[in-house]
Design a protein around this motif. Sequence first.
Motif, PDB file in Angstrom:
ATOM      1  N   GLU A  45       8.216  -8.528 -15.934  1.00 38.14           N
ATOM      2  CA  GLU A  45       8.328  -6.967 -15.782  1.00 38.14           C
ATOM      3  C   GLU A  45       9.790  -6.698 -15.309  1.00 38.14           C
ATOM      4  O   GLU A  45      10.367  -5.531 -15.921  1.00 38.14           O
ATOM      5  N   TYR A  46      10.268  -7.457 -14.538  1.00 38.28           N
ATOM      6  CA  TYR A  46      11.665  -7.125 -14.023  1.00 38.28           C
ATOM      7  C   TYR A  46      12.711  -7.480 -14.952  1.00 38.28           C
ATOM      8  O   TYR A  46      13.683  -6.871 -15.402  1.00 38.28           O
ATOM      9  N   GLN A  47      12.419  -8.654 -15.746  1.00 43.75           N
ATOM     10  CA  GLN A  47      13.003  -8.967 -16.823  1.00 43.75           C
ATOM     11  C   GLN A  47      13.162  -7.867 -18.033  1.00 43.75           C
ATOM     12  O   GLN A  47      14.155  -7.671 -18.804  1.00 43.75           O
ATOM     13  N   MET A  50      15.398  -5.035 -17.212  1.00 43.76           N
ATOM     14  CA  MET A  50      16.688  -5.535 -17.008  1.00 43.76           C
ATOM     15  C   MET A  50      17.239  -5.207 -18.575  1.00 43.76           C
ATOM     16  O   MET A  50      18.218  -4.762 -18.889  1.00 43.76           O
ATOM     17  N   GLU A  51      16.196  -5.191 -19.514  1.00 40.75           N
ATOM     18  CA  GLU A  51      16.603  -5.423 -20.955  1.00 40.75           C
ATOM     19  C   GLU A  51      16.463  -4.115 -21.820  1.00 40.75           C
ATOM     20  O   GLU A  51      16.964  -3.696 -22.514  1.00 40.75           O
ATOM     21  N   THR A  52      15.518  -3.473 -21.208  1.00 37.62           N
ATOM     22  CA  THR A  52      15.152  -2.064 -21.788  1.00 37.62           C
ATOM     23  C   THR A  52      16.256  -1.179 -21.415  1.00 37.62           C
ATOM     24  O   THR A  52      16.518  -0.202 -22.031  1.00 37.62           O
ATOM     25  N   ASN A  53      16.975  -1.060 -20.382  1.00 36.17           N
ATOM     26  CA  ASN A  53      17.898  -0.166 -19.773  1.00 36.17           C
ATOM     27  C   ASN A  53      18.825  -0.934 -19.017  1.00 36.17           C
ATOM     28  O   ASN A  53      18.865  -0.729 -17.591  1.00 36.17           O
ATOM     29  N   PRO A  54      19.706  -1.969 -19.524  1.00 32.39           N
ATOM     30  CA  PRO A  54      20.496  -2.879 -18.654  1.00 32.39           C
ATOM     31  C   PRO A  54      21.510  -2.117 -18.033  1.00 32.39           C
ATOM     32  O   PRO A  54      21.717  -2.500 -16.548  1.00 32.39           O
ATOM     33  N   ASP A  55      22.241  -0.983 -18.248  1.00 30.24           N
ATOM     34  CA  ASP A  55      23.245  -0.346 -17.325  1.00 30.24           C
ATOM     35  C   ASP A  55      22.521   0.214 -16.201  1.00 30.24           C
ATOM     36  O   ASP A  55      23.169   0.075 -15.184  1.00 30.24           O
ATOM     37  N   LYS A  56      21.247   1.009 -16.457  1.00 29.53           N
ATOM     38  CA  LYS A  56      20.773   1.630 -15.181  1.00 29.53           C
ATOM     39  C   LYS A  56      20.415   0.657 -14.410  1.00 29.53           C
ATOM     40  O   LYS A  56      20.513   0.855 -13.137  1.00 29.53           O
ATOM     41  N   PHE A  57      19.869  -0.300 -14.898  1.00 25.50           N
ATOM     42  CA  PHE A  57      19.178  -1.408 -14.200  1.00 25.50           C
ATOM     43  C   PHE A  57      20.174  -1.953 -13.064  1.00 25.50           C
ATOM     44  O   PHE A  57      20.134  -2.154 -11.893  1.00 25.50           O
ATOM     45  N   PHE A  58      21.370  -2.449 -13.727  1.00 26.32           N
ATOM     46  CA  PHE A  58      22.375  -3.112 -12.935  1.00 26.32           C
ATOM     47  C   PHE A  58      23.151  -2.385 -12.123  1.00 26.32           C
ATOM     48  O   PHE A  58      23.776  -2.541 -11.052  1.00 26.32           O
ATOM     49  N   ARG A  59      23.526  -1.171 -12.609  1.00 24.95           N
ATOM     50  CA  ARG A  59      24.630  -0.225 -11.991  1.00 24.95           C
ATOM     51  C   ARG A  59      23.910   0.728 -10.768  1.00 24.95           C
ATOM     52  O   ARG A  59      24.536   1.361  -9.798  1.00 24.95           O
ATOM     53  N   PRO A 235       9.376 -17.611  -8.797  1.00 22.30           N
ATOM     54  CA  PRO A 235      10.077 -18.125  -9.964  1.00 22.30           C
ATOM     55  C   PRO A 235      11.238 -19.010  -9.542  1.00 22.30           C
ATOM     56  O   PRO A 235      11.917 -18.959  -8.622  1.00 22.30           O
ATOM     57  N   LYS A 236      11.512 -19.912 -10.433  1.00 18.82           N
ATOM     58  CA  LYS A 236      12.812 -20.885 -10.166  1.00 18.82           C
ATOM     59  C   LYS A 236      13.948 -20.301 -10.077  1.00 18.82           C
ATOM     60  O   LYS A 236      14.027 -18.859 -10.450  1.00 18.82           O
ATOM     61  N   GLN A 274      23.318 -12.047 -13.951  1.00 25.03           N
ATOM     62  CA  GLN A 274      22.401 -13.074 -14.128  1.00 25.03           C
ATOM     63  C   GLN A 274      20.932 -12.530 -14.044  1.00 25.03           C
ATOM     64  O   GLN A 274      20.807 -11.158 -13.993  1.00 25.03           O
ATOM     65  N   ASP A 275      19.928 -13.372 -14.221  1.00 26.48           N
ATOM     66  CA  ASP A 275      18.664 -12.741 -14.230  1.00 26.48           C
ATOM     67  C   ASP A 275      18.080 -12.715 -12.788  1.00 26.48           C
ATOM     68  O   ASP A 275      18.013 -13.875 -12.028  1.00 26.48           O
TER      69      ASP A 275
END
Length: 401
Positions: A45-47, A50-59, A235-236, A274-275
């Motif tokens: 779900e977190y991945q 990250m992928e559906t709206n990477p800019d919003k997620f990371f920033r 997770p690893k 990173q993930d």
Amino acid sequence: MSKEESTFKFGHPMRSQFLLDNDYIPLNHGSYGTIPKVVQEAFREYQDKMETNPDKFFRRDLELELCKAREAVAKFINAETNEVVFVQNTTTGINSVLKSLKYEEGDKLLYFSTVYAAIGSLLEYIHEIYEGKVELIKIEVNYPISDDDLIDKFVKVIEEEKQKPNTKIKLAVIDAISSTPGVIVPFQRMISILRQNNILSVVDGAHAIGQIPLNIKEIEPDFFATNCHKWLYTPKSSAILYVPYKHQKKIHPSVTSLYLHEGFVSEFSWIGTQDFGSFLAIHAALEFRKKIGGEEKIQNYCKKLAIEGGNLISSILGTEIIGPESIIQSMVNIRLPIPTSNEEFTDKKFMDLMFNKYNFAVLVFKHNKYWYIRASAQIYTDLNDFEKVGYIVKEICDSFK
């Protein structure tokens, strides 16, 4: 016990909660861990976020999410939230500490012969880059040995080094639970001794969180790193590094990135894209542990199974386990009836048979003139697994006699 808790039965019924192959006998949880299905779902779900709206997620979202995750794991080990940061694994965390510290000629780094190999390499690296001006002091340890005898040996070396001129022990790297053999180390007693002697304590707690209770405010280490992806079911690439406020200004991540000099937490929060899902899924792991009965139930089951399972395998092999029971938690070490002088037997040959013919897993290693296996007890294994592995290992050993 709640109705929900009572539905979770440990042993083979618990395997339905994990992703393990049905015909695989997994007695090596200690090396890599494995995650419950609900943790995998949270991770994905977190991945997806990250992928559906990477800019919003990371920033926008990541900083708050990381803070919540750090808060949860800090509470779990009774530490301050801002004294805990995420790292990829314990090796990375200890690299960050040892490479950040400054050394002077005559400084000595103390460690045990049972040090994890990667950390042993790190110590050798420090010795090399300081061109031998920093000395390594290794304490030889051969099990079986009592905690009191181990402490006596520890104290004796410290006292001997204190008598030497123009030199001092700067730090000691100690295990909370060593890897090979997999035993509980009296690390809290060691930390107290180090503090009394003005020596920094660097604790390799790779196997600690989720396997034994941790209360950082009671333990009071100078540095403590531990893998969440082993015994805590995350997770690893998920571990934490604890650094108390008094040491934070001198500690930096092993990868220098955007937030240099902006504070301990900020520097470790971003070492590049990173993930981050492996860190953020810690909520799901902690919730899963609560639902199946909590820490005491998990740890009691694993300890009992490790002791009974280890004794069962040793009886099949005609050998013994490394004891006493007080140093066993979820991992048990069983001597093989093969001395290291037997040149036909190798760990590679053992593993080839283990994976290609029998489909089970333990860790095989040398210690004190004999070959041993380290078997991990976990909530998805039971005594039948240990019995099956015992007869398989006997068959393997007999083929080398």
